[in-house]
Design an enzyme around this catalytic site. Structure first.
Site, mmCIF file in Angstrom:
data_model
loop_
_atom_site.group_PDB
_atom_site.id
_atom_site.type_symbol
_atom_site.label_atom_id
_atom_site.label_comp_id
_atom_site.label_asym_id
_atom_site.label_seq_id
_atom_site.Cartn_x
_atom_site.Cartn_y
_atom_site.Cartn_z
ATOM 1 N N PHE A 290 5.821 -32.735 11.383
ATOM 2 C CA PHE A 290 4.780 -31.947 11.984
ATOM 3 C C PHE A 290 4.482 -30.569 10.889
ATOM 4 C CE2 PHE A 290 2.782 -28.097 14.352
ATOM 5 C CZ PHE A 290 1.861 -28.978 15.067
ATOM 6 N N ASP B 192 -3.473 -38.529 12.927
ATOM 7 C CA ASP B 192 -1.968 -38.988 13.098
ATOM 8 C C ASP B 192 -1.726 -40.046 13.866
ATOM 9 O OD1 ASP B 192 0.801 -38.404 13.570
ATOM 10 O OD2 ASP B 192 0.376 -36.986 15.075
HETATM 11 P P1 IMP Z 1 -4.021 -38.008 16.994
HETATM 12 O O1 IMP Z 1 -4.778 -38.218 18.182
HETATM 13 O O2 IMP Z 1 -2.545 -38.384 17.241
HETATM 14 O O3 IMP Z 1 -4.558 -38.738 15.681
HETATM 15 O O4 IMP Z 1 -3.854 -36.390 16.428
HETATM 16 C C1 IMP Z 1 -4.809 -35.790 16.063
HETATM 17 C C2 IMP Z 1 -4.971 -34.212 16.264
HETATM 18 O O5 IMP Z 1 -3.537 -33.953 16.445
HETATM 19 C C3 IMP Z 1 -5.154 -33.540 15.129
HETATM 20 O O6 IMP Z 1 -6.441 -33.254 15.048
HETATM 21 C C4 IMP Z 1 -4.319 -32.390 15.007
HETATM 22 O O7 IMP Z 1 -5.126 -31.262 15.951
HETATM 23 C C5 IMP Z 1 -3.070 -32.670 15.849
HETATM 24 N N1 IMP Z 1 -2.008 -32.768 15.235
HETATM 25 C C6 IMP Z 1 -1.340 -34.203 14.799
HETATM 26 N N2 IMP Z 1 -0.563 -34.035 14.095
HETATM 27 C C7 IMP Z 1 -0.336 -32.577 13.600
HETATM 28 C C8 IMP Z 1 0.394 -31.844 12.674
HETATM 29 O O8 IMP Z 1 1.356 -32.224 12.082
HETATM 30 N N3 IMP Z 1 0.272 -30.627 12.781
HETATM 31 C C9 IMP Z 1 -0.889 -29.935 13.158
HETATM 32 N N4 IMP Z 1 -1.251 -30.699 14.285
HETATM 33 C C10 IMP Z 1 -1.273 -31.841 14.333
#
Ligand code: IMP
Ligand code: MG
Length: 179
Positions: free
Chosen positions: A157, A108
């Protein structure tokens, strides 16, 4: 029964990616990985919990005998990324001098993966690549390459196919986005 609209914890979600599309996508990714690592042994690091279903489908399409390990990073609750330091736990395998592919559910903002890559860097793998089910290009702030991206999606999300909202919805065979 298949439905196009779901309600989880009072929030509404609409079906965004079908099981058939997911199956085609895992085949495409597996084909690339099979070509890129032909004749080599890979250590697949599956990031729990979210990547369990994706990894299961993808790895069945990978040719040859490989090592599969399950790791975890500290997670966050609800729909907000915590932005806190997250630690990799459960890596029992020695990855020194080996080709590693991390299998993740979502990149993300890219913060979680960056932390993971930083902590794995000390272990002297010969290569480390990232394979993610979902990539959110509008949110990504990382300065590293995500080589294998299953689906590019918007900032909404999403749940299903391993992804959860407060542990709910991981069982769904399709991906749903918040509406
Ligand atoms: P980041 O550190 O922002 O890249 O977030 C990564 C983690 O956040 C992922 O491994 C997911 O566990 C969680 N995450 C981020 N976006 C979503 C979403 O849209 N749905 C569910 N989990 C999410
Ligand atoms: Mg995750």
């Amino acid at each position: 029964m298949d439905t196009d609209i779901l309600e989880i914890e009072g929030l509404r979600f609409a079906k965004a990616v079908s099981a058939e599309q997911i199956d085609k996508m895992t085949s495409r990714l597996a084909e690339r990985i099979n070509q890129d690592y032909a004749g080599r042994e890979v250590v697949f690091l599956v990031v729990l919990n979210g990547a369990f279903m994706f990894a299961s489908d993808l790895l069945k399409k990978i040719e040859g005998v490989h090592t599969v390990c399950f790791i975890k990073v500290s997670t966050y609750q609800g729909m907000q990324s915590s932005g806190e330091y997250s630690e990799v736990i459960g890596l029992s395998e020695n990855i020194e001098g080996r080709d590693v592919v991390i299998i993740e559910d979502i990149v993300d903002s890219g913060f979680t993966m960056k932390e993971m890559l930083n902590s794995l860097k000390e272990k002297n793998a010969s290569s480390i690549e990232v394979c993610t089910l979902v990539f959110k290009p509008d949110n990504f702030k990382g300065d590293y390459d995500v080589k294998y991206k299953g689906l590019n999606m918007g900032a909404e999300f999403i749940v299903g196919y391993g992804l959860d909202l407060n542990q709910k919805g991981r069982n769904l065979k399709e991906i749903y986005k918040k509406i």
